[in-house]
Scaffold this motif. Structure first.
Motif, PDB file in Angstrom:
ATOM      1  N   LEU A 136      47.438  42.998   4.423  1.00 29.24           N
ATOM      2  CA  LEU A 136      48.392  44.110   4.432  1.00 29.24           C
ATOM      3  C   LEU A 136      49.748  43.642   4.964  1.00 29.24           C
ATOM      4  CD1 LEU A 136      46.093  46.985   5.735  1.00 29.24           C
ATOM      5  CD2 LEU A 136      46.799  46.541   3.385  1.00 29.24           C
ATOM      6  N   ARG A 137      50.084  42.422   4.640  1.00 32.15           N
ATOM      7  CA  ARG A 137      51.333  41.835   5.112  1.00 32.15           C
ATOM      8  C   ARG A 137      52.538  42.652   4.637  1.00 32.15           C
ATOM      9  NH1 ARG A 137      53.684  36.064   2.897  1.00 32.15           N
ATOM     10  NH2 ARG A 137      55.539  35.959   4.236  1.00 32.15           N
ATOM     11  N   GLY A 138      53.449  42.912   5.556  1.00 34.95           N
ATOM     12  CA  GLY A 138      54.681  43.603   5.209  1.00 34.95           C
ATOM     13  C   GLY A 138      54.544  45.094   5.025  1.00 34.95           C
ATOM     14  N   ALA A 139      53.470  45.706   5.549  1.00 31.65           N
ATOM     15  CA  ALA A 139      53.307  47.150   5.399  1.00 31.65           C
ATOM     16  C   ALA A 139      54.341  47.920   6.222  1.00 31.65           C
ATOM     17  CB  ALA A 139      51.896  47.556   5.817  1.00 31.65           C
ATOM     18  N   LYS A 140      54.640  47.432   7.433  1.00 37.01           N
ATOM     19  CA  LYS A 140      55.634  48.022   8.322  1.00 37.01           C
ATOM     20  C   LYS A 140      55.353  49.504   8.598  1.00 37.01           C
ATOM     21  CE  LYS A 140      59.303  44.709   7.347  1.00 37.01           C
ATOM     22  NZ  LYS A 140      60.712  44.484   6.970  1.00 37.01           N
ATOM     23  N   VAL A 141      54.255  49.713   9.271  1.00 34.74           N
ATOM     24  CA  VAL A 141      53.837  51.068   9.629  1.00 34.74           C
ATOM     25  C   VAL A 141      54.039  51.275  11.126  1.00 34.74           C
ATOM     26  CG1 VAL A 141      52.189  51.338   7.748  1.00 34.74           C
ATOM     27  CG2 VAL A 141      51.473  50.211   9.859  1.00 34.74           C
ATOM     28  N   SER A 142      53.898  52.514  11.553  1.00 35.40           N
ATOM     29  CA  SER A 142      53.997  52.817  12.977  1.00 35.40           C
ATOM     30  C   SER A 142      52.712  52.382  13.672  1.00 35.40           C
ATOM     31  CB  SER A 142      54.234  54.310  13.179  1.00 35.40           C
ATOM     32  OG  SER A 142      53.082  55.041  12.774  1.00 35.40           O
ATOM     33  N   LEU A 143      52.709  52.423  14.996  1.00 36.15           N
ATOM     34  CA  LEU A 143      51.534  52.012  15.753  1.00 36.15           C
ATOM     35  C   LEU A 143      50.329  52.891  15.439  1.00 36.15           C
ATOM     36  CD1 LEU A 143      52.966  51.036  19.250  1.00 36.15           C
ATOM     37  CD2 LEU A 143      51.408  49.673  17.857  1.00 36.15           C
ATOM     38  N   ASP A 144      50.534  54.189  15.447  1.00 39.88           N
ATOM     39  CA  ASP A 144      49.415  55.105  15.196  1.00 39.88           C
ATOM     40  C   ASP A 144      48.879  54.944  13.781  1.00 39.88           C
ATOM     41  OD1 ASP A 144      49.598  56.078  17.753  1.00 39.88           O
ATOM     42  OD2 ASP A 144      50.914  57.757  17.203  1.00 39.88           O
ATOM     43  N   GLN A 145      49.783  54.846  12.809  1.00 43.76           N
ATOM     44  CA  GLN A 145      49.350  54.686  11.417  1.00 43.76           C
ATOM     45  C   GLN A 145      48.633  53.359  11.220  1.00 43.76           C
ATOM     46  OE1 GLN A 145      53.193  55.096   9.628  1.00 43.76           O
ATOM     47  NE2 GLN A 145      53.006  57.304   9.333  1.00 43.76           N
ATOM     48  N   GLY A 146      49.203  52.299  11.776  1.00 43.91           N
ATOM     49  CA  GLY A 146      48.591  50.986  11.622  1.00 43.91           C
ATOM     50  C   GLY A 146      47.224  50.906  12.256  1.00 43.91           C
ATOM     51  N   CYS A 147      47.088  51.481  13.427  1.00 48.49           N
ATOM     52  CA  CYS A 147      45.793  51.456  14.115  1.00 48.49           C
ATOM     53  C   CYS A 147      44.749  52.292  13.371  1.00 48.49           C
ATOM     54  CB  CYS A 147      45.952  51.960  15.543  1.00 48.49           C
ATOM     55  SG  CYS A 147      46.819  50.801  16.636  1.00 48.49           S
ATOM     56  N   SER A 148      45.172  53.403  12.789  1.00 49.12           N
ATOM     57  CA  SER A 148      44.212  54.239  12.054  1.00 49.12           C
ATOM     58  C   SER A 148      43.680  53.517  10.819  1.00 49.12           C
ATOM     59  CB  SER A 148      44.868  55.559  11.652  1.00 49.12           C
ATOM     60  OG  SER A 148      45.885  55.351  10.682  1.00 49.12           O
ATOM     61  N   ILE A 149      44.536  52.722  10.144  1.00 50.66           N
ATOM     62  CA  ILE A 149      44.085  51.968   8.974  1.00 50.66           C
ATOM     63  C   ILE A 149      43.093  50.885   9.385  1.00 50.66           C
ATOM     64  CG2 ILE A 149      44.820  50.408   7.130  1.00 50.66           C
ATOM     65  CD1 ILE A 149      47.471  51.925   7.039  1.00 50.66           C
ATOM     66  N   LEU A 150      43.441  50.115  10.419  1.00 51.67           N
ATOM     67  CA  LEU A 150      42.557  49.041  10.867  1.00 51.67           C
ATOM     68  C   LEU A 150      41.239  49.592  11.405  1.00 51.67           C
ATOM     69  CD1 LEU A 150      45.071  46.640  12.670  1.00 51.67           C
ATOM     70  CD2 LEU A 150      44.079  46.404  10.385  1.00 51.67           C
ATOM     71  N   ALA A 151      41.302  50.752  12.053  1.00 50.52           N
ATOM     72  CA  ALA A 151      40.082  51.344  12.603  1.00 50.52           C
ATOM     73  C   ALA A 151      39.099  51.737  11.507  1.00 50.52           C
ATOM     74  CB  ALA A 151      40.436  52.567  13.446  1.00 50.52           C
ATOM     75  N   SER A 152      39.606  51.974  10.290  1.00 51.21           N
ATOM     76  CA  SER A 152      38.726  52.371   9.184  1.00 51.21           C
ATOM     77  C   SER A 152      37.727  51.282   8.818  1.00 51.21           C
ATOM     78  CB  SER A 152      39.557  52.727   7.952  1.00 51.21           C
ATOM     79  OG  SER A 152      40.495  53.741   8.246  1.00 51.21           O
ATOM     80  N   LEU A 153      38.089  50.014   9.066  1.00 51.59           N
ATOM     81  CA  LEU A 153      37.215  48.903   8.683  1.00 51.59           C
ATOM     82  C   LEU A 153      35.917  48.881   9.472  1.00 51.59           C
ATOM     83  CD1 LEU A 153      39.874  46.067   8.334  1.00 51.59           C
ATOM     84  CD2 LEU A 153      38.485  47.034   6.500  1.00 51.59           C
ATOM     85  N   GLY A 154      35.938  49.385  10.685  1.00 47.09           N
ATOM     86  CA  GLY A 154      34.727  49.316  11.495  1.00 47.09           C
ATOM     87  C   GLY A 154      34.175  50.661  11.898  1.00 47.09           C
ATOM     88  N   ARG A 155      34.658  51.727  11.267  1.00 44.41           N
ATOM     89  CA  ARG A 155      34.285  53.065  11.714  1.00 44.41           C
ATOM     90  C   ARG A 155      32.840  53.410  11.399  1.00 44.41           C
ATOM     91  NH1 ARG A 155      38.865  57.278  10.874  1.00 44.41           N
ATOM     92  NH2 ARG A 155      39.718  55.894  12.449  1.00 44.41           N
ATOM     93  N   LEU A 156      32.332  52.973  10.240  1.00 49.79           N
ATOM     94  CA  LEU A 156      30.972  53.368   9.850  1.00 49.79           C
ATOM     95  C   LEU A 156      29.904  52.642  10.650  1.00 49.79           C
ATOM     96  CD1 LEU A 156      31.220  53.702   5.958  1.00 49.79           C
ATOM     97  CD2 LEU A 156      31.222  55.503   7.672  1.00 49.79           C
ATOM     98  N   GLN A 157      30.173  51.382  11.022  1.00 50.05           N
ATOM     99  CA  GLN A 157      29.149  50.599  11.700  1.00 50.05           C
ATOM    100  C   GLN A 157      29.586  50.135  13.083  1.00 50.05           C
ATOM    101  OE1 GLN A 157      28.369  47.552   8.837  1.00 50.05           O
ATOM    102  NE2 GLN A 157      30.513  47.296   8.323  1.00 50.05           N
ATOM    103  N   SER A 158      30.645  50.741  13.614  1.00 49.70           N
ATOM    104  CA  SER A 158      31.154  50.445  14.958  1.00 49.70           C
ATOM    105  C   SER A 158      31.553  48.989  15.123  1.00 49.70           C
ATOM    106  CB  SER A 158      30.109  50.812  16.020  1.00 49.70           C
ATOM    107  OG  SER A 158      29.804  52.192  15.942  1.00 49.70           O
ATOM    108  N   ALA A 159      31.656  48.254  14.035  1.00 46.73           N
ATOM    109  CA  ALA A 159      32.093  46.856  14.079  1.00 46.73           C
ATOM    110  C   ALA A 159      32.562  46.456  12.692  1.00 46.73           C
ATOM    111  CB  ALA A 159      30.964  45.943  14.531  1.00 46.73           C
ATOM    112  N   SER A 160      33.566  45.593  12.640  1.00 40.00           N
ATOM    113  CA  SER A 160      34.077  45.089  11.361  1.00 40.00           C
ATOM    114  C   SER A 160      33.721  43.615  11.220  1.00 40.00           C
ATOM    115  CB  SER A 160      35.595  45.263  11.290  1.00 40.00           C
ATOM    116  OG  SER A 160      36.106  44.648  10.119  1.00 40.00           O
ATOM    117  N   PHE A 161      33.237  43.259  10.027  1.00 40.80           N
ATOM    118  CA  PHE A 161      32.842  41.877   9.779  1.00 40.80           C
ATOM    119  C   PHE A 161      33.771  41.200   8.772  1.00 40.80           C
ATOM    120  CE2 PHE A 161      29.046  44.051  11.285  1.00 40.80           C
ATOM    121  CZ  PHE A 161      28.688  43.217  12.335  1.00 40.80           C
TER     122      PHE A 161
END
Length: 403
Positions: free
Chosen positions: A169-194
């Motif tokens: 997601l290089r160059g997305a240039k999002v805010s802190l809250d938006q960026g964290c919400s996107i990254l958090a989606s990767l590990g939300r279902l299994q409480s960990a991202s692989f």
């Protein structure tokens, strides 16, 4: 003799229909979409081969940010492709180049919503997703358009998190809250991202002190098998290095760090934290890319001798300071990495000082340096001496680029 003069019997013509499927797939792999669609009309077998998963595993979809007749149907064709062949995709790259106005960003957002929604339902094999240089902080991205796009992307990543191995997601240039919400989606279902490859260079907007944001570190703690991590230095902290050491020491082998002049990088990162990470992640290679961060005082705060640095790139761009000197960096700082440094890239304006001898000595003392690229004011004899030392085996350079 007559028997020997008899002509050989005529050979039967080569029939493409008798070619093995794997050979036809290889031939069709080189064709563009238009030729593939025509080839699928030849016969039933070719039509069946055209739906082989091997032909549709890789895809780059480009959306133009400028309105034109030639690009009028690219949004519709992207949806058509995903509906027809999306279930075979393993590596998908999305490009949206320099959007001209909010109408195009709205059209892109609606297209991506449909594309990601359908892909999330039909595909269970996507391993790599790349969406670069969206620059969501630009004015052409209205708030509701940006919010809707981030919501669609987050929902998609949540569904694909079990399979997704590489996210760029290089160059997305999002805010802190938006960026964290996107990254958090990767590990939300299994409480960990692989996910093993993560590129978040210029992911957050400039001027953000990401290193002081607790939520970012909490989200990075969910990544458990990172092999390649690319990010900005304004994300780096003692807490992040401790997280990487605890959760990814066995897998982490490349850390790419970009430091931009507009990013806040006044945080204190202790050498002990770097030393611990280097000790735990024994195969770790750290690559630094500096954009207009040229002053020795700033560099010494970042380039600690405990870091296992393999590559350094210093680009001045439009940096200009009459009191600035490159000499201390070449003579006092970079020699600390003479046992690990493999690649050096310099781009600076040294019309006020001669650095040929300092550069030459740096090249000679770096035991593993095999790549050297420099754009600066140099004497012709500098290149001649390097080539002479290379011929005599006194330096390990394999690639030399000078301008």
């Amino acid at each position: 003799m007559e028997e020997e003069r008899r002509p050989y019997p005529p050979q039967p013509p080569v029939c493409w229909i008798r070619l093995p499927d794997v050979c036809l797939q290889r031939v069709f792999w080189w064709l563009g979409d238009r030729d593939r669609s025509r080839a699928s009309l030849v016969c039933r077998k070719w039509n069946q081969i055209m739906y082989s998963a091997n032909l549709w595993r890789y895809r780059t979809i480009t959306f133009s940010g400028r309105p034109s007749r030639s690009h009028a149907t690219e949004f519709e064709s992207a949806l058509w492709y995903i509906k027809k062949f999306g279930k075979y995709l393993e590596h998908l790259e999305i490009k949206f180049t320099n959007p001209y106005n909010s109408i195009l960003t709205k059209k892109f957002q609606l297209t991506m919503r449909g594309l990601l929604s359908y892909l999330g339902r039909c595909n269970n094999r996507l391993k790599s997703l790349s969406i670069q240089h969206l620059e969501l902080d630009r004015m052409v991205w209205r708030n509701h358009i940006r919010t809707s796009f981030i919501k669609s992307l987050s929902f998609f990543l949540r569904k694909m998190s079990k399979h997704l191995d590489c996210l760029n997601l290089r160059g997305a240039k999002v805010s802190l809250d938006q960026g964290c919400s996107i990254l958090a989606s990767l590990g939300r279902l299994q409480s960990a991202s692989f996910t093993s490859v993560l590129n978040i260079e210029d992911y957050f907007s400039h001027h953000l002190s990401v290193y002081g944001h607790p939520q970012f570190n909490d989200i990075m703690a969910t990544f458990r098998r990172l092999a390649v991590l690319t990010l900005n230095y304004n994300c780096v902290s003692d807490e992040l290095l401790e997280i990487l050491c605890k959760n990814n020491a066995g897998s982490l082998w490349t850390l790419n760090i970009k430091c931009h002049v507009h990013d806040p990088h006044g945080q204190v990162v202790w050498g002990l934290s770097w030393a611990k990470l280097a000790r735990q992640a024994t195969n770790l290679k750290v690559n630094f890319f500096f954009e207009r961060v040229m002053k020795y005082e700033r560099l010494t705060r970042i380039l600690l001798h405990e870091i296992p640095i393999r590559s350094i790139s210093l680009r001045s761009c439009y940096f200009s300071d009459p009191d600035w000197s490159m000499r201390p960096t070449l003579t006092d700082l970079l020699p600390n990495y003479r046992k690990t440094l493999q690649k050096l890239t310099f781009e600076f304006n040294n019309n006020h000082e001669t650095l040929d001898e300092e550069l030459l000595q740096l090249i000679l003392i770096c035991e593993k340096l095999y790549y050297f690229k420099i754009w600066a004011f140099l004497d012709v004899k500098f290149v001649e001496r390097i080539l002479e030392y290379q011929e005599k085996g006194k330096c390990q350079l394999q690639t030399l680029k000078v301008k």
